[in-house]
Design an enzyme around this catalytic site. Structure first.
Site, PDB file in Angstrom:
ATOM      1  N   GLU A 142     -13.866 -53.157   6.044  1.00 18.14           N
ATOM      2  CA  GLU A 142     -13.568 -53.284   7.478  1.00 18.14           C
ATOM      3  C   GLU A 142     -13.509 -54.770   7.816  1.00 18.14           C
ATOM      4  O   GLU A 142     -14.436 -55.479   7.471  1.00 18.14           O
ATOM      5  CB  GLU A 142     -14.648 -52.604   8.311  1.00 18.14           C
ATOM      6  N   ARG A 147     -19.559 -43.866   7.778  1.00 15.56           N
ATOM      7  CA  ARG A 147     -19.318 -45.122   7.069  1.00 15.56           C
ATOM      8  C   ARG A 147     -18.204 -44.884   6.055  1.00 15.56           C
ATOM      9  O   ARG A 147     -18.180 -43.837   5.383  1.00 15.56           O
ATOM     10  CB  ARG A 147     -20.575 -45.590   6.331  1.00 15.56           C
ATOM     11  N   HIS A 206     -13.362 -48.674  13.987  1.00  9.83           N
ATOM     12  CA  HIS A 206     -14.830 -48.529  14.122  1.00  9.83           C
ATOM     13  C   HIS A 206     -15.263 -48.642  15.591  1.00  9.83           C
ATOM     14  O   HIS A 206     -16.000 -49.556  15.971  1.00  9.83           O
ATOM     15  CB  HIS A 206     -15.560 -49.573  13.263  1.00  9.83           C
TER      16      HIS A 206
HETATM   17  C1  DGY Z   1     -23.724 -47.833  14.161  1.00  8.76           C
HETATM   18  O1  DGY Z   1     -24.473 -48.091  15.108  1.00  8.76           O
HETATM   19  O2  DGY Z   1     -24.140 -47.708  13.014  1.00  8.76           O
HETATM   20  C2  DGY Z   1     -22.304 -47.632  14.477  1.00  8.76           C
HETATM   21  O3  DGY Z   1     -21.528 -47.494  13.347  1.00  8.76           O
HETATM   22  C3  DGY Z   1     -21.770 -48.751  15.352  1.00  8.76           C
HETATM   23  O4  DGY Z   1     -20.703 -48.222  16.068  1.00  8.76           O
END
Ligand code: DGY
Length: 328
Positions: free
Chosen positions: A269, A240, A288
């Site tokens: 994002e 993240r 992402h």
């Molecule tokens: C998640 O599932 O948390 C991922 O970041 C999505 O790609």
């Protein structure tokens, strides 16, 4: 037969959608836009629903839960991470929260390797140069990057994804270090050494982040931590954006405090196109896409549907983030 109203915040892979569209007791409303539903529309759409099928792009907070109403039983998120959801507010209201652990582990580990190798070997820079007609000869000094083979890689967070990355890296003859709250037994299988964060940052040629975003990990990698890294080191983040202080990272990349960054996640994002991070020649940023493999996205969609169906029907969620709701 009682019907349950659900709202899906975006068009998702058909396999998951079909499970809901074909369920006789489920009434589906779906936001057809390419972008997330605007907040005011989302607050309107959730009114009176029994189940919400959401993505990490939606903020699920007390305001939204109150707008939905007391009949809301389940918030089913198509992601493993759920830092966009106020889980405590859901639990307080007896609302179950579902997520999709496990099924995107391998896809995200693959993308981590792609960023690690892609940054080390300057793949995007080199490919762009070819397209721009800059390939004039074989260059003895051109596009040189650090070796991955035989390097030291520091894994921040040796959970499912961190471990899958470690397994892949074993084939690169690397020295593996990891930092997590406690040593894990699984680390033995990949011959990874548990170290403190200071050691991991100081000794690694590549640092790759695989911890969730929590109040404790927010800006864990800040200016001071970046200064602890080698000036030749690369930072990879497929977890993240918030785990890294992005302004500090931009500064560090600009000043040569570290050499390179490969990022699948940013703050915010999407990252605005005029963000200075995108001007840096030593940052590779992708939008992402960690879980963007066919099987991962299909499985995420069906798992989210399973959680949603179970929650609406008063059954146990196959993957529940707040099982304490069952005890209340
Ligand atoms: C998640 O599932 O948390 C991922 O970041 C999505 O790609």
């Amino acid at each position: 037969m009682a019907t349950h109203n659900v709202f899906i915040t975006r068009r998702v892979p058909q396999k998951g959608l079909d499970m809901l569209l074909n369920a006789p007791d489920i009434e589906v409303d779906i936001w057809e836009g390419d972008l997330p539903p605007p907040r005011d529309l989302l607050l309107e759409k959730v009114q009176g629903i029994d189940g919400l099928y959401c993505l990490l792009t939606e903020k699920i907070d007390a305001e939204l839960l109150d707008a939905a109403g007391p009949q809301l039983k389940v918030v089913s998120q198509m992601a493993v991470g759920y830092d966009n959801i106020d889980v405590a507010a859901c639990t307080e209201r007896g609302i179950l929260v579902g997520n999709t652990p496990g099924v995107l582990t391998e896809a995200t580990a693959d993308l981590t390797l792609a960023l690690l190798l892609g940054t080390a070997r300057r793949i995007v820079t080199a490919a762009e140069a070819v397209k721009a007609g800059k390939w004039q000869t074989w260059e003895p000094m051109g596009y040189i990057g650090p070796d991955v083979y035989g390097s030291t890689v520091g894994i921040l967070g040796l959970g499912r994804i961190g471990l899958a990355v470690a397994k892949r890296l074993r084939g690169f003859n690397v020295k593996l270090l990891y930092y997590s709250r406690q040593p894990t037994i699984e680390a033995e299988a990949v011959d990874a050494e548990w170290v403190d964060l200071d050691t991991l940052l100081a000794d690694s040629d590549f640092v790759t982040i695989h911890c969730p975003l929590t109040p404790e990990t927010k800006h864990l990698i800040n200016a001071e931590r970046l200064r602890q890294m080698k000036s030749t080191a690369t930072l990879i983040n497929t977890a993240r954006g918030g785990v890294v202080d992005q302004d500090a990272l931009i500064e560090a990349l600009r000043e040569g405090v570290i050499a390179y960054a490969g990022l699948d996640v940013t703050t915010p994002e999407p990252i605005p196109v005029d963000n200075p991070l995108l001007d840096l020649p030593n940052a590779l940023v992708v939008p992402h896409i960690g879980s963007a493999s066919i099987s991962a996205r299909n499985k995420m969609a069906t798992m989210t549907a399973e959680n949603l169906l179970a929650g609406c029907r008063g059954e146990r969620l196959p993957n529940c983030v707040n099982p304490q709701v069952y005890e209340e």
